[in-house]
Design a protein around this motif. Sequence first.
Motif, PDB file in Angstrom:
ATOM      1  N   LEU A  12       0.635  -0.991  -0.308  1.00  0.00           N
ATOM      2  CA  LEU A  12       0.117  -0.272  -0.207  1.00  0.00           C
ATOM      3  C   LEU A  12       1.073   1.212   0.272  1.00  0.00           C
ATOM      4  O   LEU A  12       1.629   0.871   0.323  1.00  0.00           O
ATOM      5  CB  LEU A  12      -0.727   0.241   1.843  1.00  0.00           C
ATOM      6  N   SER A  13       0.601   2.447  -0.086  1.00  0.00           N
ATOM      7  CA  SER A  13       1.337   3.408  -0.168  1.00  0.00           C
ATOM      8  C   SER A  13       1.387   4.211   1.301  1.00  0.00           C
ATOM      9  O   SER A  13      -0.163   3.664   2.386  1.00  0.00           O
ATOM     10  CB  SER A  13       0.734   4.208  -1.307  1.00  0.00           C
ATOM     11  N   GLU A  14       1.553   4.970   1.444  1.00  0.00           N
ATOM     12  CA  GLU A  14       2.753   6.033   2.796  1.00  0.00           C
ATOM     13  C   GLU A  14       0.674   6.279   3.257  1.00  0.00           C
ATOM     14  O   GLU A  14       0.145   5.919   4.266  1.00  0.00           O
ATOM     15  CB  GLU A  14       3.427   6.692   2.656  1.00  0.00           C
ATOM     16  N   ASP A  15       0.091   6.561   2.099  1.00  0.00           N
ATOM     17  CA  ASP A  15      -1.166   7.526   2.090  1.00  0.00           C
ATOM     18  C   ASP A  15      -2.554   6.264   2.663  1.00  0.00           C
ATOM     19  O   ASP A  15      -3.207   7.297   3.633  1.00  0.00           O
ATOM     20  CB  ASP A  15      -1.214   8.029   1.191  1.00  0.00           C
ATOM     21  N   PRO A  84       3.289   1.104   5.294  1.00  0.00           N
ATOM     22  CA  PRO A  84       2.542   0.015   5.503  1.00  0.00           C
ATOM     23  C   PRO A  84       3.328  -1.342   5.675  1.00  0.00           C
ATOM     24  O   PRO A  84       4.538  -1.576   4.544  1.00  0.00           O
ATOM     25  CB  PRO A  84       1.100  -0.234   4.597  1.00  0.00           C
ATOM     26  N   SER A  85       2.705  -2.513   5.897  1.00  0.00           N
ATOM     27  CA  SER A  85       4.412  -3.447   6.202  1.00  0.00           C
ATOM     28  C   SER A  85       3.215  -4.553   5.055  1.00  0.00           C
ATOM     29  O   SER A  85       2.182  -4.385   4.711  1.00  0.00           O
ATOM     30  CB  SER A  85       3.692  -4.391   7.924  1.00  0.00           C
ATOM     31  N   PRO A  86       4.242  -5.166   4.415  1.00  0.00           N
ATOM     32  CA  PRO A  86       3.334  -6.210   3.122  1.00  0.00           C
ATOM     33  C   PRO A  86       2.938  -7.437   3.709  1.00  0.00           C
ATOM     34  O   PRO A  86       2.951  -7.397   4.695  1.00  0.00           O
ATOM     35  CB  PRO A  86       5.180  -6.708   3.003  1.00  0.00           C
ATOM     36  N   LEU A 254      -6.007  -6.608   0.318  1.00  0.00           N
ATOM     37  CA  LEU A 254      -6.690  -7.700  -0.655  1.00  0.00           C
ATOM     38  C   LEU A 254      -7.930  -7.250  -1.416  1.00  0.00           C
ATOM     39  O   LEU A 254      -8.062  -7.471  -2.465  1.00  0.00           O
ATOM     40  CB  LEU A 254      -7.352  -9.359   0.433  1.00  0.00           C
ATOM     41  N   ASP A 255      -8.684  -6.143  -0.594  1.00  0.00           N
ATOM     42  CA  ASP A 255      -9.594  -5.926  -1.336  1.00  0.00           C
ATOM     43  C   ASP A 255      -9.056  -5.262  -2.620  1.00  0.00           C
ATOM     44  O   ASP A 255     -10.186  -4.823  -3.645  1.00  0.00           O
ATOM     45  CB  ASP A 255      -9.720  -4.185  -1.210  1.00  0.00           C
ATOM     46  N   LYS A 256      -8.027  -4.293  -3.512  1.00  0.00           N
ATOM     47  CA  LYS A 256      -7.454  -4.069  -3.839  1.00  0.00           C
ATOM     48  C   LYS A 256      -7.590  -5.133  -5.144  1.00  0.00           C
ATOM     49  O   LYS A 256      -7.612  -4.344  -6.230  1.00  0.00           O
ATOM     50  CB  LYS A 256      -5.850  -3.120  -3.885  1.00  0.00           C
ATOM     51  N   TYR A 257      -7.434  -6.201  -5.070  1.00  0.00           N
ATOM     52  CA  TYR A 257      -7.417  -7.376  -6.147  1.00  0.00           C
ATOM     53  C   TYR A 257      -8.886  -8.067  -5.810  1.00  0.00           C
ATOM     54  O   TYR A 257      -8.638  -9.370  -6.440  1.00  0.00           O
ATOM     55  CB  TYR A 257      -5.756  -8.302  -6.213  1.00  0.00           C
TER      56      TYR A 257
END
Length: 458
Positions: A12-15, A84-86, A254-257
């Motif tokens: 994820l990005s920092e934001d 964010p952690s991977p 997870l939602d991103k994909y």
Amino acid sequence: MSQNNIPYKIYLSEDEIPKQWYNVRADMKNKPAPLLNPATMQPMGFDDLRPVFCDELIKQELDDTTAYIDIPDEIRSFYKMYRPSPLVRAYCLEKALGTPAKIYYKFEGNNTSGSHKLNSAIVQAYYAKQQGLKGVTTETGAGQWGTALSMASAYLGIDCKVYMVKVSYEQKPFRREVMRTYGASVTPSPSMDTEIGRKINAEHPGTTGSLGCAISEAVEVATKTEGYRYVLGSVLNQVLLHQTVIGLEAKAALDKYDITPDIIIGCAGGGSNLGGLISPFMGEKLRGEKDYQIIAIEPASCPSFTRGKFAYDFCDTGMVCPLAKMYTLGSNFIPSANHAGGLRYHGMSPILSQLYHDGYMEARSVEQTSVFEAAEQFARVEGILPAPESSHAIRAAIDEALKCKETGEEKTILFGLTGTGYFDMVAYQKFNDGEMSDYIPTDEELEKSFATLPKVNL
Ligand SMILES: Cc1ncc(COP(=O)(O)O)c(C=O)c1O
């Protein structure tokens, strides 16, 4: 959706670091039971808790209704150093197992403290500083929590006094030095510095200590030293709240994909990482929007969920701390000396205890040799050397993936990989030398411990 083109790591990005923590209690019909005052056995309110905890943290502890709580900017800035952690797709593990299951893990070991504990340590140190306190006291067992709190305290410039279970203090000199390097004072517990430490030493000469003893000492020092409060690395509602950054990020990734996990697995010591990972998913389950199979994994030698009683109990050995209603093995319970896999606490988070009691999640216990087998299998293909605690979740994830291999089901499994195990090499050495054994407490042993549970009429 096909999961064949998912990247190895979903970043994820920092934001996208959460701006609010999610308080799962807001969606629970049966709220976790209140903490009780050890002297009066009555529920504790804000004023009762003030001598022990920081004000803002007490508010979070007692808040059963606010679903989202803002994360202060300074804490989000600190999170940016390692979050964010991977979220990792375990392609290599899947291949090695020959399973059709899709396995993902949220890796929380990518900070110097080596575990998820930093997510709450920075919050607790921050509120202590905001309140104008000089410092904080705490206990640590294997040392992950103490290390995280030392780092957070150093960053914010407050003092940190750690009571470290004596056996770990002696067996893990490097862990101790990391804490001292970050400026904390580290005292082996039980010590002769506190009333409760002297009492425990007199009653159990030569004792190597337990988390319950170290908690009693840390609480005593906090309440008797001006400008100090006690902070705890797990079990409490507030800690579970802070750890929801794990689950919120995992879900966002997870939602991103468009991926929905079928099974969510976490190791359970006091319940903070598991609670943090599952909270957003559990919220959906509680609101009737989605269903997930949620599994807590604990050691067979310290089986609080699977063999404990759901009852009010002391959180510490010295019986100076508030009582919590939780799955417990009794505050006198000390896992067998051959237990090297961590997760040694006698009780469990009141939130998770209530959810488990109400049937929203499952629990399993696993033996430590099978945990280290899973840890090594994982390390050899995924590259990360996991903490023994985290490896309980790996064990269960592998077992579920192997079930899929038998049935041909393509289930999606998400598990929490809470930390790295570089300071646990004595345990790994024992396993590699074939000197590790399993110990499962007998019913008689547990009954003896249950007999000491306090009688509470509420
Ligand atoms: C790496 C790691 N994972 C998991 C745990 C278990 O704690 P909790 O159940 O609060 O997440 C610990 C606690 O000491 C730990 O150090």
